[in-house]
Scaffold this motif. Structure first.
Motif, PDB file in Angstrom:
ATOM      1  N   CYS A   5       1.015  -1.145  -0.091  1.00  0.00           N
ATOM      2  CA  CYS A   5      -0.028   0.174  -0.017  1.00  0.00           C
ATOM      3  C   CYS A   5       0.878   1.274   0.167  1.00  0.00           C
ATOM      4  O   CYS A   5       0.541   2.167  -0.805  1.00  0.00           O
ATOM      5  CB  CYS A   5      -0.979   0.054   1.264  1.00  0.00           C
ATOM      6  N   ASP A  24      -3.690   5.556 -11.325  1.00  0.00           N
ATOM      7  CA  ASP A  24      -5.247   5.646 -10.925  1.00  0.00           C
ATOM      8  C   ASP A  24      -5.968   4.279 -11.400  1.00  0.00           C
ATOM      9  O   ASP A  24      -6.788   3.936 -10.608  1.00  0.00           O
ATOM     10  CB  ASP A  24      -5.681   6.839 -11.709  1.00  0.00           C
ATOM     11  N   SER A  25      -5.408   3.368 -12.376  1.00  0.00           N
ATOM     12  CA  SER A  25      -6.308   2.258 -12.646  1.00  0.00           C
ATOM     13  C   SER A  25      -5.726   1.208 -11.483  1.00  0.00           C
ATOM     14  O   SER A  25      -6.676   0.064 -11.457  1.00  0.00           O
ATOM     15  CB  SER A  25      -5.760   1.633 -13.948  1.00  0.00           C
ATOM     16  N   TRP A  28      -7.074   1.428  -6.261  1.00  0.00           N
ATOM     17  CA  TRP A  28      -8.235   0.864  -5.661  1.00  0.00           C
ATOM     18  C   TRP A  28      -7.681  -0.156  -4.821  1.00  0.00           C
ATOM     19  O   TRP A  28      -8.105  -0.610  -3.623  1.00  0.00           O
ATOM     20  CB  TRP A  28      -9.306   0.540  -6.477  1.00  0.00           C
ATOM     21  N   ARG A  30      -5.145  -0.359  -3.130  1.00  0.00           N
ATOM     22  CA  ARG A  30      -4.646   0.294  -1.725  1.00  0.00           C
ATOM     23  C   ARG A  30      -5.593   0.189  -0.810  1.00  0.00           C
ATOM     24  O   ARG A  30      -5.451  -0.231   0.216  1.00  0.00           O
ATOM     25  CB  ARG A  30      -4.176   1.822  -1.913  1.00  0.00           C
ATOM     26  N   TYR A  31      -6.940   0.433  -1.126  1.00  0.00           N
ATOM     27  CA  TYR A  31      -7.987   0.508   0.025  1.00  0.00           C
ATOM     28  C   TYR A  31      -8.260  -1.086   0.230  1.00  0.00           C
ATOM     29  O   TYR A  31      -8.680  -1.347   1.162  1.00  0.00           O
ATOM     30  CB  TYR A  31      -9.234   1.070  -0.705  1.00  0.00           C
ATOM     31  N   VAL A  32      -8.309  -1.958  -0.702  1.00  0.00           N
ATOM     32  CA  VAL A  32      -8.200  -3.542  -0.463  1.00  0.00           C
ATOM     33  C   VAL A  32      -7.337  -3.715   0.430  1.00  0.00           C
ATOM     34  O   VAL A  32      -7.592  -4.728   1.505  1.00  0.00           O
ATOM     35  CB  VAL A  32      -8.319  -4.189  -1.797  1.00  0.00           C
TER      36      VAL A  32
END
Length: 102
Positions: A5, A24-25, A28, A30-32
């Motif tokens: 992360c 950007d692709s 997400w 990182r949040y997972v």
């Protein structure tokens, strides 16, 4: 997971703005990863409470319990130390509130 992360975040800061669409692709993810870390921390916290705080195990017994569940010895020693601190805090809180009820 935390390192991955952090790497995604750092990469996002280092890449020039015209190439940010690449980050950007996959941003997400990182949040997972953070959600997985949070779940792991909650599981470890529950394991500490069950193993030591509420069962009344000694520090060495807790360390053996953690090692038997597959934790590395250095981490088991640290977790047992932390759990013993929480046990002492729990006993102190019980003593204070028991004293105030009388």
């Amino acid at each position: 997971m935390a390192l991955a992360c952090f790497a995604i975040w750092c990469t996002g800061k280092l890449i020039p703005n015209e190439h940010r669409y690449l980050i950007d692709s996959v941003g997400w993810l990182r949040y997972v990863g953070l959600a997985g870390l949070l779940a792991l921390e909650i599981k470890l916290g529950i394991m500490v409470y069950k193993a030591v705080v509420f069962s009344g195990q000694s520090k060495s017994d807790a360390q053996q319990t953690f090692e038997s569940e597959g934790m590395p010895p250095w981490a088991a020693k640290f977790m047992a130390f932390e759990a013993s601190l929480w046990r002492k805090a729990w006993l102190f809180v019980q003593r204070v509130f028991r004293h105030k009820r009388k």
